[in-house]
Design a protein around this motif. Structure first.
Motif, PDB file in Angstrom:
ATOM      1  N   ARG A   8       0.826  -1.211   0.000  1.00 20.79           N
ATOM      2  CA  ARG A   8       0.000   0.000   0.000  1.00 20.79           C
ATOM      3  C   ARG A   8       0.856   1.256   0.000  1.00 20.79           C
ATOM      4  O   ARG A   8       0.591   2.222  -0.713  1.00 20.79           O
ATOM      5  CB  ARG A   8      -0.924  -0.011   1.220  1.00 20.79           C
ATOM      6  CG  ARG A   8      -2.105  -0.979   1.103  1.00 20.79           C
ATOM      7  CD  ARG A   8      -3.151  -0.675   2.156  1.00 20.79           C
ATOM      8  NE  ARG A   8      -2.603  -0.799   3.496  1.00 20.79           N
ATOM      9  CZ  ARG A   8      -2.610  -1.912   4.207  1.00 20.79           C
ATOM     10  NH1 ARG A   8      -3.137  -3.023   3.694  1.00 20.79           N
ATOM     11  NH2 ARG A   8      -2.119  -1.939   5.410  1.00 20.79           N
ATOM     12  N   GLU A   9       1.922   1.215   0.827  1.00 19.24           N
ATOM     13  CA  GLU A   9       2.811   2.381   0.883  1.00 19.24           C
ATOM     14  C   GLU A   9       3.470   2.630  -0.469  1.00 19.24           C
ATOM     15  O   GLU A   9       3.635   3.783  -0.895  1.00 19.24           O
ATOM     16  CB  GLU A   9       3.872   2.167   1.961  1.00 19.24           C
ATOM     17  CG  GLU A   9       3.301   2.195   3.377  1.00 19.24           C
ATOM     18  CD  GLU A   9       4.367   1.883   4.404  1.00 19.24           C
ATOM     19  OE1 GLU A   9       5.527   1.625   3.990  1.00 19.24           O
ATOM     20  OE2 GLU A   9       4.060   1.888   5.607  1.00 19.24           O
ATOM     21  N   GLN A  10       3.854   1.544  -1.147  1.00 23.09           N
ATOM     22  CA  GLN A  10       4.472   1.703  -2.463  1.00 23.09           C
ATOM     23  C   GLN A  10       3.473   2.305  -3.457  1.00 23.09           C
ATOM     24  O   GLN A  10       3.823   3.181  -4.256  1.00 23.09           O
ATOM     25  CB  GLN A  10       4.967   0.344  -2.968  1.00 23.09           C
ATOM     26  CG  GLN A  10       6.196  -0.173  -2.231  1.00 23.09           C
ATOM     27  CD  GLN A  10       6.601  -1.547  -2.717  1.00 23.09           C
ATOM     28  OE1 GLN A  10       5.830  -2.225  -3.387  1.00 23.09           O
ATOM     29  NE2 GLN A  10       7.822  -1.947  -2.362  1.00 23.09           N
ATOM     30  N   LYS A  11       2.233   1.837  -3.385  1.00 24.82           N
ATOM     31  CA  LYS A  11       1.211   2.379  -4.278  1.00 24.82           C
ATOM     32  C   LYS A  11       0.969   3.860  -3.989  1.00 24.82           C
ATOM     33  O   LYS A  11       0.834   4.686  -4.913  1.00 24.82           O
ATOM     34  CB  LYS A  11      -0.095   1.592  -4.125  1.00 24.82           C
ATOM     35  CG  LYS A  11      -0.012   0.190  -4.707  1.00 24.82           C
ATOM     36  CD  LYS A  11      -1.296  -0.576  -4.471  1.00 24.82           C
ATOM     37  CE  LYS A  11      -2.431   0.047  -5.258  1.00 24.82           C
ATOM     38  NZ  LYS A  11      -3.675  -0.729  -5.140  1.00 24.82           N
ATOM     39  N   GLU A  12       0.902   4.180  -2.708  1.00 17.88           N
ATOM     40  CA  GLU A  12       0.696   5.583  -2.341  1.00 17.88           C
ATOM     41  C   GLU A  12       1.869   6.445  -2.814  1.00 17.88           C
ATOM     42  O   GLU A  12       1.690   7.565  -3.312  1.00 17.88           O
ATOM     43  CB  GLU A  12       0.507   5.705  -0.837  1.00 17.88           C
ATOM     44  CG  GLU A  12      -0.793   5.093  -0.338  1.00 17.88           C
ATOM     45  CD  GLU A  12      -0.867   5.086   1.166  1.00 17.88           C
ATOM     46  OE1 GLU A  12       0.116   5.547   1.798  1.00 17.88           O
ATOM     47  OE2 GLU A  12      -1.903   4.643   1.721  1.00 17.88           O
TER      48      GLU A  12
END
Length: 205
Positions: free
Chosen positions: A192-196
């Motif tokens: 999720r952090e990478q997507k954000e």
């Protein structure tokens, strides 16, 4: 031949069987221990058993196979006799150990030796069969009860060990599952952090 090679252990007993040892003991006034008599009886039995299962009789039962494979037949017979003797000896040793037979026979020798100097009358039946049976059977039954209790205790201890091992395995499996869930959650959070982060980087200035 097989029978010649398989009875070396009892060579000392070939000359004197249990009856001869008992008669010799009576003539000389010496006491042959019951343990020795028992072992001699077992050795004599094994010798007679091997003689009854001689190679000649064995080949009579398997004539066609013997004619085709004489050496193989000899090896099979030798192995059969050896394994049979070993099996019988192990069974007898187990019976002796379970019933504490050696100690009982030694105790009987001691009782006979002590009774030589006694002047009082020997034991006689009381005339009440039930009472005599109880007095004779009680020690044996108590011994068997103790042996059964020891077996039960041993089995219960083994069951407890197995139960502990199962519980330990379950706990280890639960820990592995928790570790797998934690890693999955950490991976999902990282994803999720990478997507954000990618979304932020792609935003127009």
């Amino acid at each position: 031949m097989a029978e010649a090679s398989s009875v070396n252990a009892g060579s000392d007993c070939e000359e004197k069987g249990p009856e001869e040892l008992s008669q010799e003991s009576a003539r000389s006034g010496t006491i042959i221990s019951r343990v020795k008599l028992f072992d001699t009886m077992v050795d004599t039995f094994l010798q007679k058993l091997v003689a009854a299962g001689s190679f000649q009789r064995f080949t009579d039962c398997y004539k066609h196979f013997y004619e085709l494979q004489p050496e193989m037949t000899q090896r099979i017979h030798d192995k059969f006799v050896t394994q049979l003797q070993t099996s019988i000896q192990e069974e007898i040793s187990e019976i002796k150990a379970e019933g504490n037979l050696e100690a009982v026979l030694i105790a009987l020798d001691a009782i006979v030796e002590e009774s030589k100097d006694r002047k009082e009358p020997a034991w006689r039946p009381s005339g009440i069969p039930e009472k005599d049976l109880r007095s004779a059977m009680a020690p044996y039954l108590l011994q068997q009860r103790d042996a059964l209790q020891r077996r039960v205790q041993k089995q219960e201890a083994e069951n407890r060990q197995l139960a502990d091992a199962v519980l330990a395995g379950r706990r280890q499996l639960e820990e592995l599952q928790l570790q797998a869930q934690a890693r999955q959650q950490a991976w999902q959070a990282l994803h999720r952090e990478q997507k954000e982060l990618l979304a932020v980087l792609k935003e127009p200035e």
